[in-house]
Design an enzyme around this catalytic site. Structure first.
Site, PDB file in Angstrom:
ATOM      1  N   PHE A 242      -4.933  -0.686  -3.197  1.00 61.02           N
ATOM      2  CA  PHE A 242      -4.828  -1.174  -1.829  1.00 61.02           C
ATOM      3  C   PHE A 242      -4.177  -0.074  -0.985  1.00 61.02           C
ATOM      4  CE2 PHE A 242      -5.097  -4.970  -4.268  1.00 61.02           C
ATOM      5  CZ  PHE A 242      -5.416  -6.046  -3.449  1.00 61.02           C
ATOM      6  N   GLU A 243      -4.718   0.179   0.190  1.00 60.41           N
ATOM      7  CA  GLU A 243      -4.130   1.151   1.107  1.00 60.41           C
ATOM      8  C   GLU A 243      -3.995   0.519   2.485  1.00 60.41           C
ATOM      9  OE1 GLU A 243      -3.120   4.307   0.659  1.00 60.41           O
ATOM     10  OE2 GLU A 243      -3.984   4.924  -1.269  1.00 60.41           O
ATOM     11  N   ALA A 244      -2.749   0.369   2.941  1.00 59.85           N
ATOM     12  CA  ALA A 244      -2.498  -0.131   4.292  1.00 59.85           C
ATOM     13  C   ALA A 244      -2.501   1.045   5.249  1.00 59.85           C
ATOM     14  CB  ALA A 244      -1.153  -0.849   4.346  1.00 59.85           C
TER      15      ALA A 244
END
Length: 387
Positions: A242-244
């Site tokens: 996951f990459e915000a």
């Protein structure tokens, strides 16, 4: 599910901004002891505690960790929003707790979090230490992996504001959330394990398109045995990165945390409803791949004096994140001059052919100098026009 309503009801308001450390989460974890099993599985290089939170009684087991890179805190905030929801008696939350078991490491790199650095105290990138396991933090993660025996792994990160996505019409949008189902071999083959990760990502993307259309990206899947996601995928456990990322005018990442929260809940839903029997490869690879498309500021049609010749130019500024008095400050520095036709700015200014003038009287922008200058009579401070 009404995801915005759920988020607004359970957002952990004690966590905000970009600087999140053990000092911030320890009091919250203490309050959560009445709801969940809170433990310390070990310590960092500087002997800071590394916490785990265990929740649920279900058969599907998910291992989640955040802040492997100490300065990537957005997903940590989303994790505590999730914990706020799971401690409630909400019918959907109770269903998740009865169908899943979670082991969550909110901050894997507490030394890096306090110093606001990507690396740990030994200046090692923990996400490049999976093969050799030289650092105590990565050894603790691998110990948790082997002890918990997860069915899925969630590897939670932030990405820089430079990443964006190009639409079919040639317009650019920031990559607010990005995903990756890491490769498990050099050939980047897709087996049943990786396919499960792909299918969860496809479900999360479908949900996010209702809220941030065109702002969900996919990372390059080149194999690296030193990366933790590639390593765990090769061990036979579906692993999701996951990459915000950046949302318009949201440098504190308060909107981004919301979309990570949406992703978590929609992903759990897809696993719970057993939709993963479908082959979602096509949907996954339809998610556009991240590109380095953005600067924080661009300035076009600016007159500069280069080698005693006037020319119209483009230049850009980029924020550096600086920790001052336990708060992250954004300081803009001139980053690039010319060769910028194929990039955009999160804020863009038209110089209208007026001349550049630096604060020391220079008439050409210089890389890695503070973005304080004039364009004609217009004053710019820390990258922004002052009106």
């Amino acid at each position: 599910m009404d995801l915005p309503l759920i988020f607004n009801s359970c957002k952990q308001t004690k966590l905000h901004g970009r600087y999140v450390t053990n000092k911030h989460i320890a009091p919250i974890l203490n309050d959560l002891k009445q709801f969940f099993e809170i433990d310390i599985i070990g310590t960092s290089v500087l002997n800071k505690p590394i916490y785990t939170v265990k929740i649920g009684s279900g058969k599907t087991r998910i291992l989640i960790w955040s802040q492997m890179h100490g300065n990537e805190s957005t997903t940590t905030k989303a994790i505590f929003d999730l914990l706020n929801w799971l401690k409630s008696d909400d019918e959907k939350a109770n269903s998740i707790k009865s169908n899943f078991s979670f082991c969550i490491i909110p901050i894997l790199n507490p030394d890096g979090a306090e110093l606001y650095t990507r690396q740990n105290f030994n200046k090692i990138d923990l996400n490049r230490d999976a093969y050799n396991c030289t650092q105590p933090e990565i050894r603790l993660l691998m110990q948790a992996f082997h002890d918990f025996k997860p069915d899925y792994c969630y590897n939670m990160h932030d990405q820089r504001t430079i990443f964006g996505l190009e639409s079919d019409t040639g317009t650019y949008k920031p990559a607010t959330v990005s995903f990756l189902a890491p490769a498990y071999n050099e050939e980047r083959d897709i087996n049943d394990v990786r396919l499960k990760a792909i299918s969860v990502i496809a479900a999360m993307n479908e949900t996010l398109q209702h809220y941030i259309p065109g702002q969900v990206g996919r990372f390059d899947d080149s194999y690296n045995k030193n990366c933790i996601g590639d390593s765990l995928q090769s061990l036979g456990v579906p692993t999701i990165l996951f990459e915000a990322g950046h949302y318009q005018n949201d440098y504190e990442r308060e909107n981004s945390r919301k979309f990570i929260f949406f992703s978590l809940l929609s992903g759990f839903d897809s696993i719970n409803e057993n939709v993963l029997v479908q082959d979602e490869k096509a949907e996954y690879f339809r998610i556009p791949q991240n590109k380095k498309l953005f600067y924080d500021f661009t300035y076009k049609n600016v007159k500069i004096n280069y080698e005693n010749k006037e020319k119209i130019s483009i230049f850009a500024s980029q924020y550096k994140e600086v920790l001052i008095d336990n708060s992250v400050t954004f300081r803009a520095f001139i980053n690039e001059i010319d060769n910028l036709e194929d990039v955009a700015g999160h804020e863009e200014y038209d110089g209208l052919g007026e001349a550049f003038r630096g604060k020391n009287g220079t008439n050409i922008p210089k890389n890695d100098t503070e973005a304080d200058f004039f364009i004609g009579d217009r004053k710019f401070v820390n990258g922004k026009e002052v009106k």
